[in-house]
Design a protein around this motif. Structure first.
Motif, PDB file in Angstrom:
ATOM      1  N   GLU A  86      50.716  34.299  33.999  1.00 31.08           N
ATOM      2  CA  GLU A  86      51.326  35.220  34.990  1.00 31.08           C
ATOM      3  C   GLU A  86      51.489  34.303  36.312  1.00 31.08           C
ATOM      4  O   GLU A  86      50.575  33.704  36.724  1.00 31.08           O
ATOM      5  N   THR A  89      48.656  33.856  39.456  1.00 31.44           N
ATOM      6  CA  THR A  89      47.366  34.063  39.191  1.00 31.44           C
ATOM      7  C   THR A  89      46.232  32.851  39.486  1.00 31.44           C
ATOM      8  O   THR A  89      45.307  33.130  39.874  1.00 31.44           O
ATOM      9  N   ILE A 180      41.691  43.417  43.747  1.00 34.50           N
ATOM     10  CA  ILE A 180      41.750  43.567  42.429  1.00 34.50           C
ATOM     11  C   ILE A 180      42.710  44.680  42.092  1.00 34.50           C
ATOM     12  O   ILE A 180      43.602  44.406  41.158  1.00 34.50           O
ATOM     13  N   LYS A 183      44.975  48.857  39.116  1.00 29.22           N
ATOM     14  CA  LYS A 183      45.380  48.523  37.586  1.00 29.22           C
ATOM     15  C   LYS A 183      44.715  47.497  36.786  1.00 29.22           C
ATOM     16  O   LYS A 183      45.146  47.102  35.747  1.00 29.22           O
ATOM     17  N   ARG A 184      43.768  46.831  37.634  1.00 31.52           N
ATOM     18  CA  ARG A 184      43.121  45.748  36.889  1.00 31.52           C
ATOM     19  C   ARG A 184      41.596  46.033  36.755  1.00 31.52           C
ATOM     20  O   ARG A 184      41.129  46.504  37.645  1.00 31.52           O
ATOM     21  N   LYS A 185      40.872  45.770  35.473  1.00 30.43           N
ATOM     22  CA  LYS A 185      39.352  45.769  35.640  1.00 30.43           C
ATOM     23  C   LYS A 185      38.833  44.653  36.299  1.00 30.43           C
ATOM     24  O   LYS A 185      37.639  45.062  36.904  1.00 30.43           O
ATOM     25  N   GLY A 189      42.376  40.281  35.066  1.00 33.83           N
ATOM     26  CA  GLY A 189      42.786  41.285  34.161  1.00 33.83           C
ATOM     27  C   GLY A 189      41.908  41.984  33.368  1.00 33.83           C
ATOM     28  O   GLY A 189      40.901  42.556  34.044  1.00 33.83           O
ATOM     29  N   ASP A 190      41.879  41.992  32.129  1.00 35.57           N
ATOM     30  CA  ASP A 190      41.399  42.591  31.071  1.00 35.57           C
ATOM     31  C   ASP A 190      39.753  41.656  31.301  1.00 35.57           C
ATOM     32  O   ASP A 190      38.775  42.408  30.653  1.00 35.57           O
ATOM     33  N   ASP A 196      36.406  36.253  40.060  1.00 32.86           N
ATOM     34  CA  ASP A 196      35.282  37.283  39.503  1.00 32.86           C
ATOM     35  C   ASP A 196      33.791  36.716  39.498  1.00 32.86           C
ATOM     36  O   ASP A 196      32.949  37.374  40.002  1.00 32.86           O
ATOM     37  N   TRP A 224      33.242  47.749  39.403  1.00 33.44           N
ATOM     38  CA  TRP A 224      33.675  46.468  39.254  1.00 33.44           C
ATOM     39  C   TRP A 224      32.405  45.884  38.884  1.00 33.44           C
ATOM     40  O   TRP A 224      32.346  45.018  37.976  1.00 33.44           O
TER      41      TRP A 224
END
Length: 236
Positions: A86, A89, A180, A183-185, A189-190, A196, A224
């Motif tokens: 993406e 990112t 973050i 919409k994102r964990k 992203g996932d 992170d 998170w």
């Protein structure tokens, strides 16, 4: 202990040795390992050559060692496209890794050594978890706590923190959570990305201390952080 790294001209930790190649600086180590995991045909010596050492002298006359490109992964265009599919990112990850090193990490000491009681509790934990003899432990706990209580006040002034340093910590952590988004964990992203991991690593050093409990109770970081605990324990 300082004597454990007397063989190294680089006097900070962490230091990582890989096939007789010495890697210094947390962010350089992470970028190097991540690059190698993506392309294992690259030797560690080839990878580390992409992060040249830069020496300078600070305003106080102290020699400072820094490393170029330390937030970059040394990848081909195809590898970069696969890791960062993406748009934006990669830059986002680098931005927040740098923010962690240049801002978030400087909030830790003033918070965990905020009061004499908190400083003593912090060193009680350090001595309990560390490999200290009885005399060394006693000396480290009481002298170390007193020294870091004083130093934390200097750090507070150096970084222009508020009188209540907790507020700076809360603001920074909530800024991270807001970046973050809902919409994102994770920022990745996932699954977590290197940003992170950087933020989690810094916040985790406070675990078990009053500053950590206050942060969890007064910010939006809890969900998170708990996801990061599960992700890292499961090697996701």
């Amino acid at each position: 202990m300082r004597q454990e790294i007397k063989w190294s001209t680089y006097r900070k930790v962490p230091i990582l040795m890989v096939d007789d190649v010495q890697l210094n600086d947390s962010s350089v180590i992470i970028s190097s390992i991540r690059t190698h995991l993506i392309n294992q045909n690259k030797s560690m010596s080839d990878i580390t050559s992409c992060y040249p050492e830069l020496k300078s002298v600070s305003d106080s006359g102290k020699e400072v060692t820094e490393y170029s490109n330390k937030y970059w992964l040394m990848l081909s265009e195809d590898e970069t496209a696969a890791i960062y599919p993406e748009k934006g990112t990669q830059k986002e990850e680098m931005k927040w890794r740098k923010w962690t090193d240049e801002w978030l990490v400087h909030l830790i000491s003033p918070n965990v050594y905020r009061t004499s009681g908190e400083a003593l509790a912090s060193f009680d934990y350090i001595v309990r978890e560390g490999n200290f003899g009885s005399f060394e432990g006693f000396f480290a706990k009481y002298v170390g706590a007193a020294a870091m209580f004083v130093i934390s006040k200097r750090l507070k002034r150096r970084h222009n923190l508020q009188d209540d340093v907790r507020q700076d910590l809360y603001k920074a952590v909530n800024e991270w959570v807001a970046a973050i988004g809902k919409k994102r964990k994770f920022m990745g992203g996932d699954c977590p990305n290197l940003a992170d991991l950087a933020v989690f690593g810094v916040l985790r050093v406070m675990e078990g201390l009053q500053a950590f409990d206050d942060m969890m109770n007064n910010t939006k970081v809890k969900w998170w952080y708990r996801r990061m605990e599960r992700a890292t324990l499961g090697h996701h």
